[in-house]
Design a protein around this motif. Structure first.
Motif, PDB file in Angstrom:
ATOM      1  N   GLY A 427       0.782  -1.226   0.000  1.00  0.00           N
ATOM      2  CA  GLY A 427       0.000   0.000   0.000  1.00  0.00           C
ATOM      3  C   GLY A 427       0.810   1.270   0.000  1.00  0.00           C
ATOM      4  N   ASN A 451      -3.861   4.698   5.585  1.00  0.00           N
ATOM      5  CA  ASN A 451      -4.739   3.947   4.690  1.00  0.00           C
ATOM      6  C   ASN A 451      -4.529   4.344   3.226  1.00  0.00           C
ATOM      7  N   ASN A 526      -7.690  -0.018   1.816  1.00  0.00           N
ATOM      8  CA  ASN A 526      -6.504  -0.877   1.776  1.00  0.00           C
ATOM      9  C   ASN A 526      -6.697  -2.069   0.842  1.00  0.00           C
TER      10      ASN A 526
END
Length: 548
Positions: A427, A451, A526
């Motif tokens: 991520g 996030n 995510n």
């Protein structure tokens, strides 16, 4: 005899003094020109990982650039890395596996090339078979490598290549909304026909070209009838919807010239619009593209010679030196083709000689950072005194701070462009420094706990130019454009990366150039959001949500 010796002594002293001045200049040039700082917890950090590729540069035969492309060859959601070979050096494709990059060139059937330099590259699905193709330029023209289930087959692009032209930069998009991918080719004068490196003469260089797809991946040159006729050396252009009217406009960096912004009128023609660079001179080379201040309007940063080269040298044969701008250029989009150069306000103006540049949020805080390649292989002082290549982290007040040393990504090589992608699927965006005549460098982001969401569209004419808006739980809007060619002679990832901080998501809105619009409510954070292909005739207000 004594007079001759005295004169020789004076000359020698002046030479030594000049060397000392140059040494001091270039050893201190890498210092941050701004007295600014940012909290350590906002500075992304990286670890270098192995990649076995050292570009071979031939300064006699080749212009000082090289191709690099991020391309998802097998549709697994992770980019592969294409690196162009120098003169008499083969291209390579790498895949990230178990903490390093390994060559998969033979596995994907990457064609061998003759003694030409692979200068630039881009990617999209030209034949709409569901697999992303490669398009590459070399001194002898352009070739498309068609991807059939992970294997490449080359086909030369037929078009008129001028005797003085080298196809240097490629950007792609459906200019006329007919469902087929068109090409803008930035042409530069051939290496052996160059006349100096600071030549601002009118009509110096070749004509760049707009090639419109005939519907079968053959192309028609419509440059003149489109209103884009202008003879000058060109590094690159970007096809992108600047004014949010769903038509792909064009922004072009003319070396030893001006930046030009062209509005697509929707009838096959373009109208040149005035901007802060109009009728001025600079060395705009790389273009970074992004909405740096999250106002829904796309902004642009342009590299330049910066503080490295004295203006009286860099300005060459310009008669009115007041028209020369050596600084980094930063266009903030005010809407309706109105731009303000905010390089001084954003504290990016006074940096050094630079090449390719990219906007990307590297710490997942919802603000795009700026990564800029530096060092010129044909500039003698850079053979001794290297610039660091800049990694500029953006603050909440929309100023930028140089953090390359603390981030661990100082680049001592001759960089052409950065590339960014999430190779390890954590991520957070990772970084590649694409270098010529020196080794390529690769870094994995140390990550964090903010996030994100990634959005992947089919990489084809229908989707190129789409605008994706993410609305967070804090009512913050983050916008990205799905474009081809950001950086310099390169192409970034087709997976768009949205960084959310501690927020979740209310909605993701996809706005296509066809005028269609699709909204996804409350997608899971995510994750990779894959948007399925939707037929042109589909008018439903939403589409199926697929998350991985």
């Amino acid at each position: 005899m004594k007079i001759i010796k005295r004169i020789a002594g004076i000359i020698l002293t002046l030479i030594v003094l000049l060397v000392i001045i140059v040494a001091v200049k270039f050893s201190t040039d890498r210092n941050n020109p701004y007295n600014n700082a940012i909290a350590d917890n906002l500075i992304p950090t990286f670890k270098e990982i192995p990649i076995d590729f050292t570009h071979q540069f031939n300064g006699t035969e080749s212009l000082p650039v090289t191709a690099s492309v991020l391309i998802d060859i097998d549709n697994d959601g992770v980019d592969e890395l294409f690196l162009g070979g120098g003169y008499n050096q083969q291209d390579e494709i790498f895949s990230y596996k178990e903490g390093k990059f390994i060559s998969i060139s033979e596995n994907v059937g990457l064609p061998k090339k003759e003694n030409k330099t692979t200068l630039s590259g881009a990617s999209t699905d030209f034949d709409n078979n569901g697999f992303t193709d490669l398009i590459l330029s070399r001194e002898d023209g352009i070739v498309i490598y068609y991807n059939n289930n992970g294997k490449f087959t080359p086909k030369k692009l037929e078009y008129d290549l001028a005797d003085n032209a080298t196809p240097l930069g490629l950007t792609l998009g459906d200019v006329n909304k007919d469902g087929f991918t068109d090409i803008f080719v930035a042409n530069y004068i051939r290496k052996k026909q160059m006349v100096g490196q600071n030549n601002f003469s009118k009509n110096y260089g070749p004509q760049s070209l707009l090639l419109i797809n005939n519907g079968d991946n053959t192309f028609k040159n419509t440059t003149i009838e489109a209103g884009l006729e202008y003879i000058h050396n060109t590094f690159m252009g970007i096809l992108i919807d600047i004014d949010n009217d769903t038509w792909l406009d064009l922004i072009i960096a003319y070396d030893t010239g001006e930046i030009r912004t062209y509005k697509n009128k929707g009838d096959g023609t373009f109208e040149m619009k005035e901007n802060p660079s109009t009728n001025k001179y600079a060395y705009p080379m790389g273009i970074a593209v992004g909405d740096y201040n999250n106002d829904g309007l796309v902004d642009f940063m342009f590299s330049n010679t910066g503080s490295t080269v004295p203006s009286f040298v860099a300005s060459g044969n310009i008669e009115n030196k007041d028209l020369f701008n050596p600084n980094w250029i930063f266009f903030e989009n005010k809407g309706n083709f109105v731009f303000e150069d905010v390089a001084e306000i954003t504290q990016t103006k006074d940096f050094e000689f630079s090449w390719g540049a990219v906007f990307a949020d590297m710490n997942n805080n919802g603000l795009q950072d700026l990564i800029v390649a530096e060092n010129y292989i044909d500039f003698p002082p850079h053979k001794i005194f290297k610039l660091p290549s800049r990694f500029l982290t953006q603050k909440e007040d929309h100023t930028f701070v140089a953090t390359e040393e603390k981030s661990g990504v100082v680049n001592p090589n001759y960089a052409i462009t950065p590339l960014v992608s999430d190779f390890n699927k954590d991520g957070y965006l990772d970084l590649i420094w694409v270098n010529i005549g020196t080794p390529v460098l690769a870094y994995i982001n140390d990550g964090g706990d903010n996030n994100f969401i990634k959005v992947k569209l089919d990489d084809n004419a229908e989707n190129l130019g789409a605008k994706i808006e993410v609305i967070t739980s804090g009512d913050k809007k983050i916008t990205e454009d799905f474009i081809v060619g950001e950086g310099l002679t390169s192409d970034q990832s087709a997976t768009l990366h949205f960084d959310l901080g501690k927020n979740s998501i209310k909605s993701v809105i996809v706005k296509y150039i066809s005028g269609k619009e699709y909204t996804f409510q409350n997608p899971k954070i995510n994750t990779l959001l894959t948007i399925p292909k939707i037929s042109v005739s589909d008018t439903t207000p939403s589409a199926q949500l697929i998350q991985k």
